[in-house]
Design an enzyme around this catalytic site. Sequence first.
Site, PDB file in Angstrom:
ATOM      1  N   SER A 141      -3.232  -5.160   2.612  1.00 24.09           N
ATOM      2  CA  SER A 141      -2.744  -6.452   2.465  1.00 24.09           C
ATOM      3  C   SER A 141      -2.900  -7.422   3.651  1.00 24.09           C
ATOM      4  O   SER A 141      -2.590  -7.796   4.315  1.00 24.09           O
ATOM      5  CB  SER A 141      -2.028  -6.670   1.397  1.00 24.09           C
ATOM      6  OG  SER A 141      -1.767  -8.180   1.699  1.00 24.09           O
ATOM      7  N   TYR A 154       7.080  -5.815   0.561  1.00 30.48           N
ATOM      8  CA  TYR A 154       5.806  -5.374   0.433  1.00 30.48           C
ATOM      9  C   TYR A 154       4.935  -6.128   1.921  1.00 30.48           C
ATOM     10  O   TYR A 154       4.069  -4.709   2.521  1.00 30.48           O
ATOM     11  CB  TYR A 154       5.608  -6.827  -0.610  1.00 30.48           C
ATOM     12  CG  TYR A 154       3.469  -6.182  -1.031  1.00 30.48           C
ATOM     13  CD1 TYR A 154       2.795  -7.202  -0.454  1.00 30.48           C
ATOM     14  CD2 TYR A 154       3.242  -5.832  -1.373  1.00 30.48           C
ATOM     15  CE1 TYR A 154       2.127  -7.393  -0.203  1.00 30.48           C
ATOM     16  CE2 TYR A 154       2.067  -4.794  -2.325  1.00 30.48           C
ATOM     17  CZ  TYR A 154       0.925  -5.971  -1.390  1.00 30.48           C
ATOM     18  OH  TYR A 154      -0.113  -5.987  -2.050  1.00 30.48           O
TER      19      TYR A 154
HETATM   20  N1  NDP Z   1      -3.624  -7.813  -5.951  1.00 31.36           N
HETATM   21  C1  NDP Z   1      -4.545  -8.144  -4.753  1.00 31.36           C
HETATM   22  O1  NDP Z   1      -3.851  -9.543  -4.871  1.00 31.36           O
HETATM   23  C2  NDP Z   1      -3.708  -7.861  -4.269  1.00 31.36           C
HETATM   24  C3  NDP Z   1      -3.407  -6.060  -4.277  1.00 31.36           C
HETATM   25  N2  NDP Z   1      -3.233  -5.251  -2.686  1.00 31.36           N
HETATM   26  C4  NDP Z   1      -3.003  -3.761  -2.756  1.00 31.36           C
HETATM   27  O2  NDP Z   1      -4.175  -3.308  -3.892  1.00 31.36           O
HETATM   28  C5  NDP Z   1      -4.192  -2.182  -4.232  1.00 31.36           C
HETATM   29  C6  NDP Z   1      -4.693  -2.280  -5.649  1.00 31.36           C
HETATM   30  O3  NDP Z   1      -3.364  -2.735  -6.143  1.00 31.36           O
HETATM   31  P1  NDP Z   1      -4.196  -3.859  -7.344  1.00 31.36           P
HETATM   32  O4  NDP Z   1      -5.686  -3.214  -8.183  1.00 31.36           O
HETATM   33  O5  NDP Z   1      -4.268  -4.727  -6.847  1.00 31.36           O
HETATM   34  O6  NDP Z   1      -2.797  -3.615  -8.717  1.00 31.36           O
HETATM   35  P2  NDP Z   1      -3.196  -2.883 -10.210  1.00 31.36           P
HETATM   36  O7  NDP Z   1      -1.721  -2.762 -10.562  1.00 31.36           O
HETATM   37  O8  NDP Z   1      -4.119  -3.341 -11.318  1.00 31.36           O
HETATM   38  O9  NDP Z   1      -3.382  -1.468  -9.728  1.00 31.36           O
HETATM   39  C7  NDP Z   1      -2.949  -0.528  -9.234  1.00 31.36           C
HETATM   40  C8  NDP Z   1      -3.109   1.488  -9.125  1.00 31.36           C
HETATM   41  O10 NDP Z   1      -2.095   1.543  -8.961  1.00 31.36           O
HETATM   42  C9  NDP Z   1      -1.302   2.865  -9.893  1.00 31.36           C
HETATM   43  N3  NDP Z   1      -0.247   2.997  -9.408  1.00 31.36           N
HETATM   44  C10 NDP Z   1       1.062   2.318  -9.897  1.00 31.36           C
HETATM   45  N4  NDP Z   1       2.039   2.644  -9.509  1.00 31.36           N
HETATM   46  C11 NDP Z   1       1.320   4.065  -9.426  1.00 31.36           C
HETATM   47  C12 NDP Z   1       2.474   5.462  -8.764  1.00 31.36           C
HETATM   48  N5  NDP Z   1       3.608   5.608  -9.356  1.00 31.36           N
HETATM   49  N6  NDP Z   1       2.236   5.846  -9.052  1.00 31.36           N
HETATM   50  C13 NDP Z   1       0.543   6.477  -9.328  1.00 31.36           C
HETATM   51  N7  NDP Z   1      -0.069   5.410  -8.876  1.00 31.36           N
HETATM   52  C14 NDP Z   1      -0.364   4.504  -9.388  1.00 31.36           C
HETATM   53  C15 NDP Z   1      -2.030   2.234 -11.043  1.00 31.36           C
HETATM   54  O11 NDP Z   1      -2.141   3.523 -12.107  1.00 31.36           O
HETATM   55  P3  NDP Z   1      -1.185   3.043 -13.001  1.00 31.36           P
HETATM   56  O12 NDP Z   1       0.472   2.218 -13.316  1.00 31.36           O
HETATM   57  O13 NDP Z   1      -1.755   4.241 -14.648  1.00 31.36           O
HETATM   58  O14 NDP Z   1       0.463   4.458 -12.324  1.00 31.36           O
HETATM   59  C16 NDP Z   1      -2.788   1.105 -11.157  1.00 31.36           C
HETATM   60  O15 NDP Z   1      -4.140   1.948 -11.083  1.00 31.36           O
HETATM   61  C17 NDP Z   1      -2.436  -2.040  -3.989  1.00 31.36           C
HETATM   62  O16 NDP Z   1      -2.330  -1.191  -3.190  1.00 31.36           O
HETATM   63  C18 NDP Z   1      -2.138  -3.027  -3.743  1.00 31.36           C
HETATM   64  O17 NDP Z   1      -1.299  -3.853  -2.574  1.00 31.36           O
HETATM   65  C19 NDP Z   1      -3.655  -5.711  -1.586  1.00 31.36           C
HETATM   66  C20 NDP Z   1      -3.710  -7.233  -1.350  1.00 31.36           C
HETATM   67  C21 NDP Z   1      -3.905  -8.448  -2.401  1.00 31.36           C
HETATM   68  N1  LIG Z   2      -0.653  -8.087  -3.730  1.00 33.61           N
HETATM   69  C1  LIG Z   2      -0.468  -8.988  -2.975  1.00 33.61           C
HETATM   70  C2  LIG Z   2       0.330 -10.465  -3.427  1.00 33.61           C
HETATM   71  O1  LIG Z   2       0.690 -10.789  -2.037  1.00 33.61           O
HETATM   72  C3  LIG Z   2      -1.450  -9.572  -1.172  1.00 33.61           C
HETATM   73  O2  LIG Z   2      -1.111  -8.644  -1.157  1.00 33.61           O
HETATM   74  O3  LIG Z   2      -1.825 -10.922  -1.329  1.00 33.61           O
END
Ligand code: NDP
Ligand SMILES: N[C@@H](C=O)C(=O)O
Length: 262
Positions: A141, A154
Amino acid sequence: MPSANPIAVVTGASSGIGAVYADRLARRGYDLVLVARRIDRLRHLADTLCATHGIKVRSIEADLTEEAGLVQVEELLHTDEGIALLVNNAGNGKLSSTADMSDADTAATIALNVVAPTRLARAVLPAFLRRHSGAIINIASVMAFHPLPITTLYSATKSYVLMFSRGLQGELANTGVRVQAVLPAGTATEFYDHAGIPLSAFDPAVVMTTENLVDAALAGFDKGEEVTLPSVHDVSLWDAYEQARSALFGATQVGTPAPRYV
Ligand SMILES: NC(=O)C1=CN([C@@H]2O[C@H](COP(=O)(O)OP(=O)(O)OC[C@H]3O[C@@H](n4cnc5c(N)ncnc54)[C@H](OP(=O)(O)O)[C@@H]3O)[C@@H](O)[C@H]2O)C=CC1
Ligand SMILES: N[C@@H](C=O)C(=O)O
């Protein structure tokens, strides 16, 4: 009968960035292993991708903050020789001060964002090294290098993902095994449903669509980038950051206290 297609393992494929990675990798001809807790969503996505692209898709219901869930995926990564790509995407982040965050949320974020990608990378690396091929995509991120009062934990976990990726890249030079760190900025996913601050609190002008994010990240992968910042238009900023980081490290290797401390 073993699959003819390379296999990609995508964690966190039940929504958001992971679900789009699954779609895009299916279009690229990968068979898929989709990992998350919500098996109903995984199965629906699997059925759709199988029907649309004629690929094989396995769905694994696993909580990657739990030992049993991790071991289930580690065993697959250890044994399935067809695996060519691991996307360490699953992640979460409560946006809260450190003092206000619960012990459970603190432990879950460290387990999911730090322990799980580490263990899954370690599980797949021996086979990749034996075959002198394979790739790991670690989703970090932009918060990895920019902590805010509500993102301390985070940001620290994402800084780990970035450093872990950079270290692996050094280790794996000339082995045929690749590691890409992807640093998204705000992206329109369900992440914010669990973060404690709704997506609507952010300026829509700075939030990327999930499709644009993943397409940019894969374009960076195709270019051979080690670190991909999908939203950063002026890549010279990252180059300058890295040069400053390297110069700073060099300046630490002097063996004498800086005059300002004497
Ligand atoms: N959205 C944003 O602004 C940003 C996101 N990110 C990163 O992108 C990645 C994806 O997140 P994003 O798509 O945004 O968010 P979502 O919440 O849409 O997706 C998160 C995914 O992780 C899975 N997950 C959560 N907890 C668990 C667990 N305990 N075990 C297994 N799987 C798990 C969820 O599936 P389920 O709940 O079905 O288990 C889901 O598929 C993350 O690493 C996030 O930190 C980075 C920067 C920005
Ligand atoms: N997941 C978002 C929250 O701050 C990011 O990484 O930008």
